[in-house]
Scaffold this motif. Structure first.
Motif, PDB file in Angstrom:
ATOM      1  N   VAL A  98       0.860  -1.183   0.000  1.00  0.00           N
ATOM      2  CA  VAL A  98       0.000   0.000   0.000  1.00  0.00           C
ATOM      3  C   VAL A  98       0.895   1.232   0.000  1.00  0.00           C
ATOM      4  O   VAL A  98       2.103   1.131   0.208  1.00  0.00           O
ATOM      5  CB  VAL A  98      -0.924   0.047   1.232  1.00  0.00           C
ATOM      6  N   SER A  99       0.283   2.347  -0.209  1.00  0.00           N
ATOM      7  CA  SER A  99       1.055   3.581  -0.253  1.00  0.00           C
ATOM      8  C   SER A  99       1.353   4.074   1.148  1.00  0.00           C
ATOM      9  O   SER A  99       0.784   3.615   2.135  1.00  0.00           O
ATOM     10  CB  SER A  99       0.298   4.653  -1.011  1.00  0.00           C
ATOM     11  N   ARG A 100       2.230   5.051   1.220  1.00  0.00           N
ATOM     12  CA  ARG A 100       2.603   5.614   2.512  1.00  0.00           C
ATOM     13  C   ARG A 100       1.402   6.238   3.211  1.00  0.00           C
ATOM     14  O   ARG A 100       1.349   6.292   4.441  1.00  0.00           O
ATOM     15  CB  ARG A 100       3.671   6.676   2.310  1.00  0.00           C
ATOM     16  N   THR A 101       0.456   6.710   2.440  1.00  0.00           N
ATOM     17  CA  THR A 101      -0.713   7.364   3.032  1.00  0.00           C
ATOM     18  C   THR A 101      -1.374   6.492   4.095  1.00  0.00           C
ATOM     19  O   THR A 101      -1.620   6.938   5.223  1.00  0.00           O
ATOM     20  CB  THR A 101      -1.740   7.685   1.938  1.00  0.00           C
ATOM     21  N   LEU A 102      -1.645   5.252   3.713  1.00  0.00           N
ATOM     22  CA  LEU A 102      -2.337   4.363   4.639  1.00  0.00           C
ATOM     23  C   LEU A 102      -1.446   3.998   5.819  1.00  0.00           C
ATOM     24  O   LEU A 102      -1.915   3.898   6.952  1.00  0.00           O
ATOM     25  CB  LEU A 102      -2.791   3.103   3.910  1.00  0.00           C
ATOM     26  N   VAL A 103      -0.179   3.799   5.527  1.00  0.00           N
ATOM     27  CA  VAL A 103       0.748   3.468   6.604  1.00  0.00           C
ATOM     28  C   VAL A 103       0.798   4.599   7.621  1.00  0.00           C
ATOM     29  O   VAL A 103       0.746   4.376   8.835  1.00  0.00           O
ATOM     30  CB  VAL A 103       2.158   3.210   6.048  1.00  0.00           C
ATOM     31  N   ARG A 104       0.857   5.794   7.120  1.00  0.00           N
ATOM     32  CA  ARG A 104       0.889   6.963   8.011  1.00  0.00           C
ATOM     33  C   ARG A 104      -0.312   6.985   8.933  1.00  0.00           C
ATOM     34  O   ARG A 104      -0.189   7.202  10.137  1.00  0.00           O
ATOM     35  CB  ARG A 104       0.888   8.242   7.179  1.00  0.00           C
ATOM     36  N   ALA A 105      -1.477   6.768   8.349  1.00  0.00           N
ATOM     37  CA  ALA A 105      -2.699   6.779   9.156  1.00  0.00           C
ATOM     38  C   ALA A 105      -2.615   5.728  10.250  1.00  0.00           C
ATOM     39  O   ALA A 105      -2.958   5.987  11.412  1.00  0.00           O
ATOM     40  CB  ALA A 105      -3.913   6.536   8.263  1.00  0.00           C
ATOM     41  N   ALA A 106      -2.142   4.552   9.881  1.00  0.00           N
ATOM     42  CA  ALA A 106      -2.039   3.472  10.870  1.00  0.00           C
ATOM     43  C   ALA A 106      -1.050   3.854  11.974  1.00  0.00           C
ATOM     44  O   ALA A 106      -1.326   3.664  13.162  1.00  0.00           O
ATOM     45  CB  ALA A 106      -1.603   2.178  10.185  1.00  0.00           C
ATOM     46  N   LEU A 107       0.075   4.408  11.576  1.00  0.00           N
ATOM     47  CA  LEU A 107       1.086   4.761  12.572  1.00  0.00           C
ATOM     48  C   LEU A 107       0.601   5.863  13.506  1.00  0.00           C
ATOM     49  O   LEU A 107       0.897   5.845  14.705  1.00  0.00           O
ATOM     50  CB  LEU A 107       2.378   5.198  11.865  1.00  0.00           C
ATOM     51  N   GLN A 108      -0.144   6.795  12.956  1.00  0.00           N
ATOM     52  CA  GLN A 108      -0.657   7.864  13.804  1.00  0.00           C
ATOM     53  C   GLN A 108      -1.641   7.318  14.831  1.00  0.00           C
ATOM     54  O   GLN A 108      -1.642   7.732  15.989  1.00  0.00           O
ATOM     55  CB  GLN A 108      -1.314   8.949  12.937  1.00  0.00           C
ATOM     56  N   ALA A 109      -2.476   6.383  14.379  1.00  0.00           N
ATOM     57  CA  ALA A 109      -3.418   5.775  15.318  1.00  0.00           C
ATOM     58  C   ALA A 109      -2.661   5.042  16.416  1.00  0.00           C
ATOM     59  O   ALA A 109      -3.003   5.140  17.605  1.00  0.00           O
ATOM     60  CB  ALA A 109      -4.347   4.820  14.585  1.00  0.00           C
ATOM     61  N   LEU A 110      -1.622   4.321  16.031  1.00  0.00           N
ATOM     62  CA  LEU A 110      -0.839   3.580  17.020  1.00  0.00           C
ATOM     63  C   LEU A 110      -0.120   4.532  17.976  1.00  0.00           C
ATOM     64  O   LEU A 110       0.062   4.216  19.151  1.00  0.00           O
ATOM     65  CB  LEU A 110       0.170   2.675  16.318  1.00  0.00           C
TER      66      LEU A 110
END
Lengths: 234, 234
Positions: free
Chosen positions: A49-61
């Motif tokens: 997936v793109s960084r966009t989704l990863v970023r969202a996940a990391l921010q939630a974590l």
DNA sequence: GTGCAAACAATCGTATACAATTTGATCATA
DNA sequence: TATGATCAAATTGTATACGATTGTTTGCAC
């Protein structure tokens, strides 16, 4: 390239939620060591997936306290300081007795059955050998507390406990010493027994001592592992 | 448009955090009514940032329970159901006595001074008229509980209370009826007095009753205002 | 006039592109 | 050799572009 191995394969249609859960599980299961850098590009490549989704996940974590995001530097698996650990367990001591009482209100025979069943599973895993069984055992140990929280039928409390248990796992991964839970397991049983007997005061008492024991088993001298970071007050 | 605009107006360096706080304040202060749609594009235009940052802010707020994000439909200011409200106050009853005791441990004369000062301000605002003063009063009322939480020196508890107080404000905005807090204000005073006297049992007792009173003042029959939404189990 | 369907508009979901910042390396100089 | 400055590579921060989904409106059949 130090990123850990997470179920990669050729998964399609993985959304933010799945990524978040995968990373979360990996952290709680200790497959990702505290301090590990979680590069957006690397993680994205793993999940396709793109960084966009990863970023969202990391921010939630980050909000859950499982990863730290440092501006312009990236996200790292959280490295709880002894002080943070102390606060986490202090909070658990504060709310878990209340959760116990609240859960007991809604508890019927089938619920007690479920608890016993979970403890059986936990005990079975303790007997086994191997890293995998060990991780499953630790997870089951946390699940006991989460199941109690779910019995409150209170989504807010449940979420708080989710976070506390996850962060506790991280702390135990960092500072835990003994093979512990042998006694913890018995304490779980005792708590259920007290509930069955309708002796909630005793159950709460046992719960607090149980948390005390978990915390007492930690060796929180600084510089544990490859720390050095908190050692200078950063 | 977009002509090499000088860092427009007073707004420079507005990051996700600022947006999040702005929206959060607006919701808690009731400037944004529950159910209001928060379009990513619109909010972005307001702050002169791209949807990316707005999204991040909205997702964080969703995690706090202040907005609901519906897939492919957008984000809306949360519209807590009576059941949610019940859970929020149940959680507060569960943890605030503990927070009180924990805070008392670290409390010196200067801290009590601060609490009194906050209550003075709260009382002053109650005397005034106008929408603005009214909002400030409600905010000050919540700040009392937050200040107690901050005195625990426990970041985890603080964050939990942040969320609970914010969501409570939302609930009160929705279901509150009387000009209430008149009695709530006195109760705050009584709690501080009990702490001063070292009578923590009494302080906790008063705290629980205080929360009960806040909840009792709510009129949580469905269809309050322009609801209709929860009325059908949505 | 009513009911259904298809096109339109608006908004979100995700990926990609570009700017800003950090990090590490190279090289000059004492 | 040790130290410091300068530059290149890598990584994050933000914006934009495009596809997908949803909600609304229009138009046609009945």
């Amino acid at each position: 390239m130090k990123t850990a191995a997470v179920p990669a394969d050729d998964q399609i249609d993985i959304s933010t939620q799945s990524i978040r859960d995968s990373i979360r599980d990996a952290i709680v299961d200790r497959r990702l060591a505290p301090g590990t850098k979680l590069s957006e590009a690397d993680v994205g490549a793993l999940f396709n997936v793109s960084r966009t989704l990863v970023r969202a996940a990391l921010q939630a974590l980050a909000y859950e306290g499982l990863v730290n995001v440092e501006k312009n530097r990236g996200a790292f698996v959280a490295y709880p300081s002894p002080e943070e650990a102390r606060q986490i367990f202090a909070t658990r001591r504060l709310i878990e007795p209340g959760i116990l009482r609240e859960a007991a209100k809604h508890m019927g025979p089938s619920h007690l059955q479920h608890l016993r069943q979970l403890l059986m599973e936990e005990g079975r895993l303790m007997a086994e050998r191997g890293q995998t069984a060990r991780r499953a055992e630790i997870k089951a140990s946390g699940d006991f507390h989460l199941m109690l929280a779910s019995m409150t039928r209170n989504a807010v409390m449940q979420r708080f406990m989710d976070e506390l248990v996850a962060r506790s796992s991280l702390v135990i991964a960092l500072y835990g010493q003994s093979a512990i839970s042998s006694c913890g397991h018995q304490e779980h049983h005792d708590i259920v027994t007290a509930i069955e007997n309708g002796d909630l005061d005793r159950a709460c008492h046992l719960m607090i001592h149980h948390i005390d024991h978990i915390e007492a088993d930690l060796d929180m001298r600084e510089n544990k592992g490859s720390d050095l970071r908190e050692a200078f007050g950063l």
